[in-house]
Design an enzyme around this catalytic site. Structure first.
Site, short mmCIF file in Angstrom:
data_model
loop_
_atom_site.label_atom_id
_atom_site.label_comp_id
_atom_site.label_asym_id
_atom_site.label_seq_id
_atom_site.Cartn_x
_atom_site.Cartn_y
_atom_site.Cartn_z
N ASP A 1 110.80 3.93 -48.09
CA ASP A 1 110.65 5.20 -48.67
C ASP A 1 109.86 5.30 -49.95
O ASP A 1 110.45 4.81 -50.88
CB ASP A 1 111.85 6.04 -48.91
N TYR B 1 105.71 8.27 -57.13
CA TYR B 1 106.40 6.95 -57.69
C TYR B 1 105.72 5.70 -58.19
O TYR B 1 106.11 4.91 -58.67
CB TYR B 1 107.35 6.41 -56.50
N LYS C 1 105.58 10.92 -49.51
CA LYS C 1 105.86 12.69 -50.13
C LYS C 1 104.73 13.25 -50.72
O LYS C 1 104.05 12.50 -51.50
CB LYS C 1 107.20 12.75 -50.96
N HIS D 1 107.88 17.04 -51.34
CA HIS D 1 108.68 16.59 -52.21
C HIS D 1 109.75 17.59 -52.79
O HIS D 1 110.76 17.31 -52.91
CB HIS D 1 107.88 15.85 -53.32
N GLN E 1 115.36 15.76 -46.66
CA GLN E 1 115.69 14.61 -47.62
C GLN E 1 116.33 15.17 -48.88
O GLN E 1 115.66 15.73 -49.52
CB GLN E 1 114.72 13.63 -48.06
N ASN F 1 117.93 -5.92 -56.37
CA ASN F 1 118.74 -6.85 -56.49
C ASN F 1 119.04 -7.55 -55.10
O ASN F 1 119.63 -6.82 -54.07
CB ASN F 1 120.25 -6.68 -57.16
N ARG G 1 122.69 -7.49 -53.73
CA ARG G 1 123.19 -5.72 -53.17
C ARG G 1 122.21 -5.45 -51.98
O ARG G 1 122.62 -4.57 -51.20
CB ARG G 1 122.81 -5.16 -54.32
N MET G 2 120.97 -5.77 -51.90
CA MET G 2 120.09 -5.50 -50.73
C MET G 2 120.88 -5.86 -49.37
O MET G 2 120.96 -4.97 -48.62
CB MET G 2 118.84 -5.96 -50.64
N ASN H 1 124.17 -4.04 -48.88
CA ASN H 1 124.07 -2.56 -48.52
C ASN H 1 123.73 -2.36 -47.12
O ASN H 1 123.68 -1.03 -46.45
CB ASN H 1 122.64 -1.75 -49.04
#
Length: 322
Positions: free
Chosen positions: A53, A58, A88, A121, A188, A267, A270-271, A274
């Site tokens: 995404d 960004y 977006k 967006h 979203q 990280n 954590r990836m 998740n």
């Protein structure tokens, strides 16, 4: 797709699109350099993410594109077709005549021939250049009909496989639906155990629109966010009993609600964590406890209100869905 992440069918879009239920978000807050983004995306592809995404705002489109190119060259994935890419349309390009040039620029940045999903967006347009926060005097009311027609054109011309919106209330979705030839595939929005959005999710379900959650863990950052999810006593208690992390419980809850989830962590450990939410489940009792958590929006959207703009207050921005 090259991973074991379940996929959700999108009701509108070309060729019965399927979207990996967990996506990797590239909006870093506070912002990071392009090399950091590129490295994180490469790691995410290796770990198993296939849905990415991004957004014009960004500054992550180009590094995401570079990471995809490198992943193909290294043989981590065989082709771009293995990935689901969302981007977006920013407010400064949310005008009927600038939608097509905007998606072309996005495709150029990414170095790909098409997007899988292209979203508006925010439900507001602005004059001037792409910037955040937007100057208060630059806000304008969006021409919903004209902008959505241009979005439909991006799909008709094959620049994207599906189109949708982001940060739209029930009322604003209804405005789009009243003239749409193509129903938005996705809305979203912020969804997590502390902001469950039941009314909006029911509305979207009734109209065949998939809700995709950003901020599923509360998104604590510079601009907005809340630590209520990660600090929730209810979630901590369930996590402890299950031998899971609070983040995993929050993400599993989202998955069990039948929505898409955009997770953001650069990280690697954590990836991985998740994604470890598919081989266990919450009990009915767990779900009921989560259903009783007190509710509050984390992303208020103050920066999209202006005395000069269409929304003078957050109540007007969200049409009272607060």
């Amino acid at each position: 797709m090259g991973s074991s992440i379940p996929e959700i069918h999108l009701s509108s879009g070309q060729g019965g699109r399927r979207m990996p239920v967990v996506g990797f978000g590239t909006a870093a807050d506070p912002p990071v350099g392009p090399e950091v983004v590129k490295k994180a995306v490469l790691q995410a592809i290796v770990v198993g993410y296939r849905h990415f995404d991004t957004a014009a705002l960004y500054n992550s489109e180009r590094p995401l594109g570079e990471a995809i190119k490198e992943a193909i060259e290294k043989g981590v994935i065989q082709s771009r077709e293995e990935l689901f890419i969302t981007s977006k349309l920013w407010c400064s390009d949310a005008h009927p005549q600038t939608v097509l040039p905007a998606i072309n620029k996005t495709l150029q940045n990414l170095g790909v021939g098409y997007l899988d999903l292209y979203l508006i967006h925010w439900p507001v347009s602005s004059k001037g250049i792409a910037e955040y926060p937007i100057k208060k005097e630059d806000f304008e009311a969006m021409d919903f009909k004209g902008v959505w027609e241009a979005m439909e054109e991006t799909q008709n011309q094959g620049f994207t496989k599906a189109i949708g919106v982001s940060n739209f209330s029930c009322k604003k979705l209804q405005t789009i639906l009243s003239t749409a030839k193509i129903t938005p595939a996705v809305n979203q929005v912020e969804v997590n155990p502390c902001w469950q959005q039941k009314k909006l999710r029911d509305f979207c379900k009734d109209h065949g629109i998939l809700v995709v959650a950003y901020g599923p863990l509360g998104s604590v950052g510079t601009f907005y966010g809340t630590n209520r999810v990660m600090e929730s006593g209810v979630l901590k208690e369930i996590a402890k009993a299950k031998g899971k992390s609070v983040a995993q419980v929050a993400l599993r809850w989202g998955y069990e609600q039948g929505i898409g989830i955009i997770v953001k962590s650069y990280n690697q450990e954590r990836m991985k964590q998740n994604l470890e939410i598919f081989d266990w489940e919450l009990s009915e009792e767990d779900a009921n406890k989560i259903g009783e958590i007190s509710q509050a929006r984390g992303c208020l959207g103050m920066d999209y209100t202006s005395e000069y703009g269409p929304y003078k207050s957050i109540a007007e921005l969200w049409d009272g869905e607060l």
